[in-house]
Design a protein around this motif. Sequence first.
Motif, mmCIF file in Angstrom:
data_model
loop_
_atom_site.group_PDB
_atom_site.id
_atom_site.type_symbol
_atom_site.label_atom_id
_atom_site.label_comp_id
_atom_site.label_asym_id
_atom_site.label_seq_id
_atom_site.Cartn_x
_atom_site.Cartn_y
_atom_site.Cartn_z
ATOM 1 N N THR A 306 57.824 -3.564 36.882
ATOM 2 C CA THR A 306 59.026 -3.129 37.594
ATOM 3 C C THR A 306 58.980 -1.620 37.816
ATOM 4 N N GLN A 307 59.877 -1.126 38.651
ATOM 5 C CA GLN A 307 60.077 0.313 38.868
ATOM 6 C C GLN A 307 58.801 1.027 39.308
ATOM 7 N N PHE A 308 58.061 0.411 40.225
ATOM 8 C CA PHE A 308 56.825 1.019 40.713
ATOM 9 C C PHE A 308 57.096 2.367 41.375
ATOM 10 N N ALA A 309 58.116 2.422 42.206
ATOM 11 C CA ALA A 309 58.397 3.654 42.948
ATOM 12 C C ALA A 309 58.718 4.799 41.992
ATOM 13 N N LYS A 310 59.493 4.527 40.950
ATOM 14 C CA LYS A 310 59.847 5.574 39.988
ATOM 15 C C LYS A 310 58.626 6.062 39.233
ATOM 16 N N ALA A 311 57.731 5.148 38.886
ATOM 17 C CA ALA A 311 56.510 5.550 38.182
ATOM 18 C C ALA A 311 55.637 6.421 39.078
ATOM 19 N N ALA A 312 55.537 6.056 40.350
ATOM 20 C CA ALA A 312 54.741 6.849 41.290
ATOM 21 C C ALA A 312 55.344 8.231 41.481
ATOM 22 N N GLU A 313 56.660 8.296 41.621
ATOM 23 C CA GLU A 313 57.339 9.576 41.790
ATOM 24 C C GLU A 313 57.194 10.459 40.550
ATOM 25 N N ALA A 314 57.133 9.844 39.374
ATOM 26 C CA ALA A 314 57.026 10.617 38.131
ATOM 27 C C ALA A 314 55.636 11.188 37.917
ATOM 28 N N GLY A 315 54.642 10.707 38.684
ATOM 29 C CA GLY A 315 53.314 11.291 38.595
ATOM 30 C C GLY A 315 52.248 10.413 37.976
ATOM 31 N N ALA A 316 52.551 9.140 37.704
ATOM 32 C CA ALA A 316 51.525 8.248 37.161
ATOM 33 C C ALA A 316 50.466 7.972 38.226
ATOM 34 N N ASP A 317 49.206 7.949 37.799
ATOM 35 C CA ASP A 317 48.110 7.628 38.720
ATOM 36 C C ASP A 317 47.765 6.149 38.682
ATOM 37 N N VAL A 318 47.937 5.536 37.502
ATOM 38 C CA VAL A 318 47.651 4.108 37.327
ATOM 39 C C VAL A 318 48.781 3.494 36.520
ATOM 40 N N LEU A 319 49.300 2.362 36.972
ATOM 41 C CA LEU A 319 50.314 1.618 36.237
ATOM 42 C C LEU A 319 49.732 0.256 35.878
ATOM 43 N N LEU A 320 49.738 -0.077 34.576
ATOM 44 C CA LEU A 320 49.203 -1.351 34.090
ATOM 45 C C LEU A 320 50.333 -2.204 33.523
#
Length: 384
Positions: A306-320
């Motif tokens: 969940t919350q892909f957009a928030k993770a991308a905005e926060a600066g994560a390069d990879v979400l697992l």
Amino acid sequence: MKVQPRFIVLVSLLLTVYAAINFYIGWHITEWSAAVGLGYSPYGFWIPFALIAYGFVLGRIPLPGPLRPIGRLLKVAGSIYIFVMEIGLLLFLLADAVRLALWLTTGVSDGYIVVSGSVVLGLIAVLLLVGSRNAWSPVIRSHELQIDKFADGGPTEWTIAVASDIHLGNLVGRKHLHRLVERMNAMEPDLILLPGDVIDDSIEPYLRNRMGEVLGRLQAKHGVYAVLGNHEYYGGHIDRYAEEMKSLGIRVLQDETVEIDGKLYVAGRKDKTVEASGPDGRLAVRELLQTADLRKPVVLMDHQPTQFAKAAEAGADVLLSGHTHRGQFWPNHLFTRRLFELDWGYMRKDAMHVVVSSGFGSWGPPIRLGSRSEIIRLKLVLRE
């Protein structure tokens, strides 16, 4: 705590529907049995059938020491029956639709009951075998991810082995865990990441069967890290689980970010389950990553996708992530694919790579149709 009437009505309705489904399946089995000339006792059939149908729930009732193996057997049988019930319901409904069409045209003979019942029961048996093979024979899926950040004097490539949803418990045990350890170690990874649901609710089977002896053999150059999944919370043994993992050299990240050799960050969120306790149940992803140097690669673990957009905005390069099991068996994936932005596989969210695993183990029945037990092999490629 006062029980709300609405809750009582809902539970009563669910129990009624569940009982009706199982009566429907049981009636079809007895009808087929009579048609092929197999005698049966109503009590001899319906009592064991009911115990298996409700075994997944009955097996969770605390029993005295000598009776605990009976409870575990009920839970295992009830787990497998979940698959039989779902597939059996669909197949018997299809057979009854054909029966109705025949009844409206040429009529229905006893021969149809024999043939349709035999076909349905045979298909269930075949699907059990195929689904079991898919559950116990893991595959390795590889993704090469280009990260638009400089290596800064460190390695330009990182090999990361990932396994979510192992679900160690009464069904998934040491034998399947050996497969995981052998295949992960063979990758000679820089990091091993476990994005939640390492255990299946209770920690008791994990401890009783000394699974830590096997899990502790995982080896990676820069360590093994895990996060909590919803099932660790369901079991209620978070502190004990974290300590057990720590004793194996596996760090469980609970809203924590760690720097790996000064070159890469691994961050781990608490599971979304804790949000039920209030807005302060877990850190927002932006807060979690605020201490990280975003000029370096950031790999984020969050059990539920969940919350892909928030993770991308926060600066994560990879979400697992994991959690979905890709529905685990057909046709459940039709629902998971609508519930989640990504329920399995890979996608790009802005500059962030998202990988959602179908998991290594299984919840409930050790059956997979339309999904496989899998390990993820990531190759992170940085700029020189």
